[in-house]
Design an enzyme around this catalytic site. Structure first.
Site, short mmCIF file in Angstrom:
data_model
loop_
_atom_site.label_atom_id
_atom_site.label_comp_id
_atom_site.label_asym_id
_atom_site.label_seq_id
_atom_site.Cartn_x
_atom_site.Cartn_y
_atom_site.Cartn_z
N ASP A 390 0.91 -1.25 0.12
CA ASP A 390 -0.08 -0.02 0.05
C ASP A 390 0.97 1.25 0.09
OD1 ASP A 390 -1.68 2.39 0.62
OD2 ASP A 390 -3.02 0.92 1.98
N HIS A 391 0.56 2.10 -1.13
CA HIS A 391 1.77 2.99 -1.26
C HIS A 391 1.65 4.27 -0.31
CE1 HIS A 391 4.85 4.51 -3.59
NE2 HIS A 391 5.00 4.01 -4.47
N ARG A 392 0.30 4.08 0.46
CA ARG A 392 -0.02 5.04 1.55
C ARG A 392 0.70 5.18 2.75
NH1 ARG A 392 -6.44 4.16 1.80
NH2 ARG A 392 -5.28 2.00 1.86
#
Length: 421
Positions: A390-392
């Site tokens: 998850d790039h967040r």
């Protein structure tokens, strides 16, 4: 003699109903306290339900294939003793409350709509000699469960033509599945068979779609020389107190060591609060293929376990998954998933993240390939590692650093495992 009515218990937080899969007893049978009397299916898993009473079975209050609301009458028992506390049901609830709620049948489910309709009242009794049971048999519709009716209609089946097998004249889920399997169902186009997406498969589809739609994921991968890993597994298998150490157990331990260095990946995103929740311990999910589909049982606090304990706990989970005996609580609480898709004979995969986790690590098949060692070409055991994240919760540097660390551990596992002793 006294009559005890056992109500369908709350088998998990957020679940409002279950479908009767198979009765383990029949009217007239003698049962003991905590004896399993029925197998039910929830949106999370198949669960065997023990009875808190002992005595003689009087009534079964729902037919196989029908849905029953939590708190509705399940079975009536005549005479006998009553357990002080239905301990098994309390355990289910406590374990559910202790978990994070992300249960996977497929790659992961959380709480939320299950696609099932809640029944507002208890179903009629379907066995026994009471007047109520007699009236049921003579006036009830052929299909009691809206789920079963929907399966039949979506599959293009004529309800009047479905053979029943339960002896009570009610069409069950098993009857519909048998009819669908026995004769291909024609659709508007010839040569097309319609297969309803229902039950657990619907839960899988919903959660995979949710993961793809909500998580901005990215995938990184790297090829690794796993020759030393294979040798280390053989050496460890022969040295740890008679416990069989599988390749999966070694990979799991190496993953735990790497996650300690990159804790950002042991997280989830609370979109409502706009916060990243970073977990202090790791609930390690292990993707496992079973007769009921792909499931991900969880090893809680896997980061606290040594290699021997991990091997033992993974062996237990694998056996429970294989036999279909996994309770719902063992599918809860995951924070990071490990997927050995190499068992399917494939080299790589851009896996879907087990929502609401932040990452899934996978390893492909380990095969002989040409590899450069000290400037010379050699044949080595090579595999591909992949990480979907998850790039967040982190940027590519953290994800790449974690994957490279796992790769280094795979190439030199003795040093990695020795560092935690």
């Amino acid at each position: 003699m006294s009559m005890q009515v056992f109500l369908l218990p709350d088998l998990g937080e957020g679940l409002t109903e279950a479908e009767i899969v198979e009765w383990k007893v029949k009217p007239g049978d003698t049962v003991t306290i905590d004896q399993v009397v029925v197998e039910v299916e929830t949106a999370k898993a198949s669960v065997e339900v023990p009875c808190p009473f002992e005595g003689v079975v009087g009534e079964l209050h729902a037919a196989e294939g029908t849905s029953l609301a939590v708190g509705a009458p399940l079975i009536s028992i005549t005479g006998g003793a009553v357990a002080d506390t239905p301990a098994a049901h309390e355990r289910y609830r406590e374990e559910e409350r202790a978990g994070s709620g992300n249960v996977l049948i497929g790659y992961g489910t959380g709480h939320g709509p299950t696609g099932r309709r809640k029944r507002s009242a208890a179903p009629p009794q379907v066995s026994g000699n009471s007047t109520q049971a007699t009236n049921f048999h003579s006036h009830a519709p052929k299909v009691l469960s809206p789920i079963v009716r929907s399966m039949a209609l979506q599959g293009g089946l004529d309800l009047a033509g479905i053979a029943t097998s339960g002896g009570h004249g009610v069409i069950t889920r098993a009857d519909v599945e048998r009819a669908l399997a026995g004769s291909p169902v024609a659709s508007s186009s010839e040569g097309v068979t319609r297969i309803p997406i229902t039950g657990i498969r619907k839960t899988i589809a919903d959660r995979l779609s949710r993961s793809r739609s909500e998580i901005p994921e990215a995938t990184v991968w790297v090829d690794v020389d796993a020759t030393a890993l294979m040798q280390a597994r053989r050496d460890l298998d022969a040295s740890i107190d008679g416990v069989k150490v599988t390749l999966l157990a070694v990979l799991a331990k190496l993953t735990m060591i790497a996650l300690a260095k990159f804790p950002e990946l042991n997280s989830t995103v609370d979109t409502a609060a706009g916060e990243i929740l970073r977990y202090e311990s790791v609930g390690l999910g292990i993707a496992a293929q079973t007769d009921r589909g792909l499931m991900v049982p969880v090893v809680p606090q896997a980061d606290k376990a040594d290699l021997k304990e991990l091997a033992e706990r993974l062996a237990e989970l694998t056996e429970l998954a294989r036999t279909g005996s996994l309770p719902a609580a063992r599918l809860s609480g995951g924070t990071f998933t490990l997927n050995n898709y190499g068992v399917f004979g494939v080299d790589g995969s851009a896996a879907i993240i087990n929502h609401p986790e932040a990452a899934i690590l996978g390893i492909g098949r380990i095969i002989d390939r040409p590899w450069v060692v000290d400037g010379a070409l050699a044949v080595r055991k090579v595999a591909q590692l992949s990480l979907a994240f998850d790039h967040r919760v982190c940027d590519g540097g953290v994800a790449g650093g974690f994957l490279r660390t796992v790769a280094d551990f795979v190439e030199n596992p003795v040093v990695a495992l020795g560092s935690v002793r």
